[in-house]
Design a protein around this motif. Structure first.
Motif, mmCIF file in Angstrom:
data_model
loop_
_atom_site.group_PDB
_atom_site.id
_atom_site.type_symbol
_atom_site.label_atom_id
_atom_site.label_comp_id
_atom_site.label_asym_id
_atom_site.label_seq_id
_atom_site.Cartn_x
_atom_site.Cartn_y
_atom_site.Cartn_z
ATOM 1 N N HIS A 57 0.857 -1.182 0.000
ATOM 2 C CA HIS A 57 0.000 0.000 0.000
ATOM 3 C C HIS A 57 0.896 1.235 0.000
ATOM 4 C CE1 HIS A 57 -3.282 -2.727 1.249
ATOM 5 N NE2 HIS A 57 -2.372 -3.230 2.080
ATOM 6 N N GLU A 58 0.864 2.013 -1.079
ATOM 7 C CA GLU A 58 1.638 3.249 -1.098
ATOM 8 C C GLU A 58 1.004 4.228 -0.123
ATOM 9 O OE1 GLU A 58 3.341 6.608 -4.223
ATOM 10 O OE2 GLU A 58 2.381 4.778 -4.960
ATOM 11 N N PHE A 59 1.763 4.630 0.895
ATOM 12 C CA PHE A 59 1.184 5.343 2.041
ATOM 13 C C PHE A 59 2.270 6.215 2.661
ATOM 14 C CE2 PHE A 59 -0.303 5.842 6.378
ATOM 15 C CZ PHE A 59 -1.689 5.808 6.299
ATOM 16 N N VAL A 60 1.966 7.498 2.864
ATOM 17 C CA VAL A 60 2.931 8.404 3.504
ATOM 18 C C VAL A 60 2.931 8.128 4.999
ATOM 19 C CG1 VAL A 60 3.571 10.799 3.957
ATOM 20 C CG2 VAL A 60 2.600 10.162 1.731
ATOM 21 N N THR A 61 4.000 7.530 5.485
ATOM 22 C CA THR A 61 4.052 7.121 6.883
ATOM 23 C C THR A 61 4.679 8.168 7.798
ATOM 24 O OG1 THR A 61 6.144 5.981 6.437
ATOM 25 C CG2 THR A 61 4.115 4.648 6.370
ATOM 26 N N ASP A 62 5.541 9.019 7.259
ATOM 27 C CA ASP A 62 6.079 10.126 8.044
ATOM 28 C C ASP A 62 6.806 11.096 7.120
ATOM 29 O OD1 ASP A 62 8.658 9.083 7.637
ATOM 30 O OD2 ASP A 62 8.630 7.983 9.512
ATOM 31 N N ILE A 63 7.259 12.191 7.691
ATOM 32 C CA ILE A 63 7.938 13.232 6.918
ATOM 33 C C ILE A 63 9.444 13.134 7.071
ATOM 34 C CG2 ILE A 63 8.236 15.723 6.618
ATOM 35 C CD1 ILE A 63 5.512 14.579 5.695
ATOM 36 N N GLY A 64 9.899 12.847 8.288
ATOM 37 C CA GLY A 64 11.338 12.782 8.519
ATOM 38 C C GLY A 64 11.982 14.131 8.296
ATOM 39 N N LEU A 65 13.052 14.153 7.526
ATOM 40 C CA LEU A 65 13.700 15.383 7.098
ATOM 41 C C LEU A 65 13.616 15.462 5.577
ATOM 42 C CD1 LEU A 65 16.934 15.435 9.296
ATOM 43 C CD2 LEU A 65 15.024 17.044 9.450
ATOM 44 N N VAL A 66 13.175 16.588 5.064
ATOM 45 C CA VAL A 66 13.143 16.775 3.617
ATOM 46 C C VAL A 66 14.584 16.920 3.137
ATOM 47 C CG1 VAL A 66 12.395 18.268 1.732
ATOM 48 C CG2 VAL A 66 10.860 17.829 3.668
ATOM 49 N N GLN A 67 15.009 16.028 2.259
ATOM 50 C CA GLN A 67 16.397 15.981 1.810
ATOM 51 C C GLN A 67 16.542 16.584 0.421
ATOM 52 O OE1 GLN A 67 17.767 14.292 5.252
ATOM 53 N NE2 GLN A 67 19.132 14.457 3.506
ATOM 54 N N LYS A 68 17.517 17.470 0.260
ATOM 55 C CA LYS A 68 17.907 17.962 -1.061
ATOM 56 C C LYS A 68 18.810 16.948 -1.751
ATOM 57 C CE LYS A 68 15.840 21.978 -0.970
ATOM 58 N NZ LYS A 68 14.686 22.265 -1.858
ATOM 59 N N THR A 69 19.687 16.348 -0.962
ATOM 60 C CA THR A 69 20.568 15.268 -1.402
ATOM 61 C C THR A 69 20.674 14.310 -0.213
ATOM 62 O OG1 THR A 69 22.681 16.119 -0.562
ATOM 63 C CG2 THR A 69 21.902 17.008 -2.673
ATOM 64 N N PRO A 70 21.343 13.150 -0.383
ATOM 65 C CA PRO A 70 21.516 12.258 0.774
ATOM 66 C C PRO A 70 22.241 12.908 1.945
ATOM 67 C CG PRO A 70 21.984 11.081 -1.259
ATOM 68 C CD PRO A 70 21.819 12.521 -1.632
ATOM 69 N N PHE A 71 22.971 14.016 1.686
ATOM 70 C CA PHE A 71 23.756 14.646 2.752
ATOM 71 C C PHE A 71 23.298 16.056 3.094
ATOM 72 C CE2 PHE A 71 26.589 11.799 0.325
ATOM 73 C CZ PHE A 71 26.785 10.830 1.297
ATOM 74 N N LEU A 72 22.231 16.545 2.438
ATOM 75 C CA LEU A 72 21.791 17.921 2.659
ATOM 76 C C LEU A 72 20.282 17.964 2.860
ATOM 77 C CD1 LEU A 72 22.515 20.972 2.685
ATOM 78 C CD2 LEU A 72 22.042 20.993 0.221
ATOM 79 N N HIS A 73 19.865 18.458 4.048
ATOM 80 C CA HIS A 73 18.445 18.569 4.349
ATOM 81 C C HIS A 73 17.994 20.024 4.253
ATOM 82 C CE1 HIS A 73 20.346 19.392 8.289
ATOM 83 N NE2 HIS A 73 19.370 20.275 8.388
ATOM 84 N N ASP A 74 16.674 20.212 4.196
ATOM 85 C CA ASP A 74 16.087 21.552 4.138
ATOM 86 C C ASP A 74 15.115 21.682 5.304
ATOM 87 O OD1 ASP A 74 14.302 23.763 3.530
ATOM 88 O OD2 ASP A 74 15.125 23.727 1.504
ATOM 89 N N LEU A 75 15.522 22.421 6.339
ATOM 90 C CA LEU A 75 14.713 22.527 7.548
ATOM 91 C C LEU A 75 13.416 23.282 7.285
ATOM 92 C CD1 LEU A 75 14.410 21.948 10.552
ATOM 93 C CD2 LEU A 75 15.699 24.048 11.025
ATOM 94 N N GLU A 76 13.473 24.346 6.489
ATOM 95 C CA GLU A 76 12.265 25.135 6.198
ATOM 96 C C GLU A 76 11.227 24.257 5.500
ATOM 97 O OE1 GLU A 76 9.669 28.228 6.245
ATOM 98 O OE2 GLU A 76 11.662 28.231 7.164
ATOM 99 N N GLU A 77 11.629 23.493 4.488
ATOM 100 C CA GLU A 77 10.689 22.617 3.788
ATOM 101 C C GLU A 77 10.203 21.489 4.697
ATOM 102 O OE1 GLU A 77 11.481 21.190 -0.090
ATOM 103 O OE2 GLU A 77 12.273 23.103 -0.823
ATOM 104 N N THR A 78 11.074 21.046 5.600
ATOM 105 C CA THR A 78 10.665 20.006 6.555
ATOM 106 C C THR A 78 9.527 20.514 7.439
ATOM 107 O OG1 THR A 78 12.866 18.984 6.599
ATOM 108 C CG2 THR A 78 11.421 18.585 8.493
ATOM 109 N N ILE A 79 9.666 21.723 7.971
ATOM 110 C CA ILE A 79 8.632 22.284 8.840
ATOM 111 C C ILE A 79 7.339 22.512 8.065
ATOM 112 C CG2 ILE A 79 8.001 24.323 10.207
ATOM 113 C CD1 ILE A 79 10.949 24.482 11.070
#
Length: 235
Positions: A57-79
């Motif tokens: 079942h394709e299902f959004v289970t959580d948000i986690g951290l929105v990643q730009k790359t495997p090593f770079l996250h975006d806190l603003e987009e995460t919030i």
């Protein structure tokens, strides 16, 4: 037929691999068991790694951290994503809980994903949390950067504490007093080291280093430099 629901965080493929390992072990121990897998990890991953009975079942289970790359996250987009996701949609919780009851689901397993715990509570089904970290622990480090994330720390912490059974799998980021702490969880070895070296074309005595970003493909300029190392083979 025993029915188990499995909610898996999609943000690191290692958690999906851990889910496949657990489902395989349960399938061996319980002759007639079927899994409903809820995640956005691609279905092909489970078809290749798990041979038991399951429905995807394709299902959004959580948000986690929105990643730009495997090593770079975006806190603003995460919030912003958390603002859209939290609180959980009551209709989604009720509909999914009803679905699990129709399936005569007997257990809900959540690999880090908190929404499965809320669905299990709504359905009156026992829940298990399996984790080596939780999102409240991850988000705590960002409070000084943007205190808006503090409300999600409290929200997730409350859900995690409501679970019926809590398992931490080593290596654990935030050790707690839980129902069980396990060794690292992995699928069974299917090939001997010698046979794997043969399949990869690596000499038996040569050292091997595995590099992985958890299944996320990207271009990394440093990789070409690794070919200069003659004593070690990088996979």
């Amino acid at each position: 037929m025993t029915s188990i629901a499995y909610f898996i965080t999609p943000h690191v493929f290692g958690h999906a691999a851990r889910g496949s390992a657990i489902m395989s072990a349960v399938s061996e121990a319980v002759p007639f068991v079927s899994f409903d897998i809820f995640t956005t990890v691609p279905e092909w991953f489970f078809k290749e790694s798990f041979s038991g009975q399951f429905e995807y079942h394709e299902f959004v289970t959580d948000i986690g951290l929105v990643q730009k790359t495997p090593f770079l996250h975006d806190l603003e987009e995460t919030i912003e994503a958390l603002d859209r996701f939290i609180p959980f949609d009551p209709a989604l919780i009720s509909e999914t809980a009803d679905f699990l009851k129709q399936r005569a689901c007997q257990l809900v397993v959540c690999d880090i994903s908190p929404i499965g715990i809320s669905i299990a509570a709504k359905a009156g089904i026992p829940s298990i949390l399996i984790e080596n970290f939780t999102w409240d622990w991850i988000y705590e480090d960002f409070i000084e950067v943007d205190d808006r994330i503090c409300r999600y720390v409290d929200f997730f912490r409350g859900i995690y504490r409501s679970v019926d059974y809590h398992i931490q799998a080593s290596p654990v980021c935030n050790p707690q007093s839980v129902d069980m702490t396990s060794d690292p969880i992995s699928r069974k070895v299917r090939l001997t080291p010698a046979r794997m070296r043969e399949k990869l074309g690596i000499p038996q005595k040569k050292k091997i280093v595995l590099l992985t970003t958890g299944g996320v493909k990207d271009k990394y300029p440093f990789l070409k430099n690794l070919t200069a190392e003659k004593e070690v083979c990088f996979v």
